[in-house]
Design an enzyme around this catalytic site. Structure first.
Site, PDB file in Angstrom:
ATOM      1  N   ASP A 187       0.863  -1.173   0.000  1.00 44.16           N
ATOM      2  CA  ASP A 187       0.000   0.000   0.000  1.00 44.16           C
ATOM      3  C   ASP A 187       0.906   1.231   0.000  1.00 44.16           C
ATOM      4  OD1 ASP A 187      -2.310   1.718   0.535  1.00 44.16           O
ATOM      5  OD2 ASP A 187      -1.579   1.775   2.606  1.00 44.16           O
TER       6      ASP A 187
ATOM      7  N   ASP B 183      -0.213   5.160   0.951  1.00 40.13           N
ATOM      8  CA  ASP B 183      -0.494   6.095   2.052  1.00 40.13           C
ATOM      9  C   ASP B 183      -0.559   5.354   3.382  1.00 40.13           C
ATOM     10  OD1 ASP B 183      -0.737   8.270   0.276  1.00 40.13           O
ATOM     11  OD2 ASP B 183      -2.821   7.775  -0.122  1.00 40.13           O
TER      12      ASP B 183
ATOM     13  N   ASP C 252      -1.933  -0.881   5.981  1.00 45.21           N
ATOM     14  CA  ASP C 252      -2.293  -0.406   7.327  1.00 45.21           C
ATOM     15  C   ASP C 252      -3.778  -0.220   7.543  1.00 45.21           C
ATOM     16  OD1 ASP C 252      -2.198   1.820   5.474  1.00 45.21           O
ATOM     17  OD2 ASP C 252      -2.367   3.153   7.206  1.00 45.21           O
TER      18      ASP C 252
END
Length: 232
Positions: free
Chosen positions: A10, A12, A181
């Site tokens: 991922d 961001d 996250d």
């Protein structure tokens, strides 16, 4: 011989601490709309499901603040799709003005490459913006594929986004790990049948760690966490 192992990241909250630029552009958009500003902390809670969702959340929060001040209904000066376009016009040129890679990111990526891993990015950020960010940090050449939120017909948490990125990178599902996250990262991984490592330094809730196959407290720990899940 086995297919190469693939680490899919991922962006961001995993590779990039992007809150400062996303928040600054959100405030610029709100100012254009004559709406009250939001703090970096406000915007941080809105990240993770792509730009259209971020813009919608930002505008909704701005309208709620405005309503609390004036007690009057508010009409946007343009459509939400136009607001998304305006946000990207603000964000794309300045996506790395304030944003920074999380500590240890480049070293961890290079360590994985040296160990024979393929690398890819699977982000809900538009592909043009994702590529520009990676270019600005000199990381593009490390990645076999960059799957943006508009690169395929679907985006996270839809597993088709992750599966498309894996295919584009030349990887195999059974030899891939998703590192992220937020719930959309976990949802895409579980839907695709891919192991998931929780990036505990990012923007997501620590509750997600209990559902993950592994976790890491920092990017520096990622190589060892991935090797534990997928030995050579």
């Amino acid at each position: 011989m086995s297919a190469p192992r693939l680490a899919v990241f991922d962006m961001d909250g995993t590779l990039l601490d992007s809150v400062p630029d996303l928040a600054a552009c959100s405030r610029e958009l709100l100012e254009i709309c004559h709406l009250p500003p939001l703090t970096d902390a406000d915007v941080r809670t809105m990240i993770g499901n792509g730009v259209p969702t971020l813009v919608q959340r930002v505008l909704n929060a701005g309208r709620e603040k405005q309503k609390a001040i004036t007690a009057q209904p508010y009409m946007l000066p343009f459509t939400e799709s136009e607001a998304v376009q305006k946000f990207m016009e603000l964000y794309t040129p300045r996506a790395t003005c304030l944003s920074r890679l999380f500590p240890g990111t480049q070293q961890a990526l290079e360590q994985l490459k040296d160990a024979g891993w393929l690398l890819a990015v699977c982000t809900n950020k538009p592909e043009v913006a994702a590529r520009r960010i990676l270019d600005n940090f000199g990381l593009t050449s490390l990645f076999a594929a960059i799957g943006g939120g508009d690169s395929f017909a679907a985006h996270k948490p839809d597993p088709a986004h992750l599966l498309g990125t894996i295919k584009q990178a030349g990887g195999e599902v059974a030899r891939s790990v998703m590192i992220g996250d937020m719930p959309p990262d976990y949802g895409a991984a579980t839907g695709a049948g891919v192991k998931f490592v929780f990036a505990a330094w990012g923007y997501g809730s620590s509750a997600l760690a209990a559902q993950a196959d592994g976790q890491a407290a920092s990017m520096a720990e990622i190589p060892s966490a991935l090797h534990a899940l997928l030995p050579a």
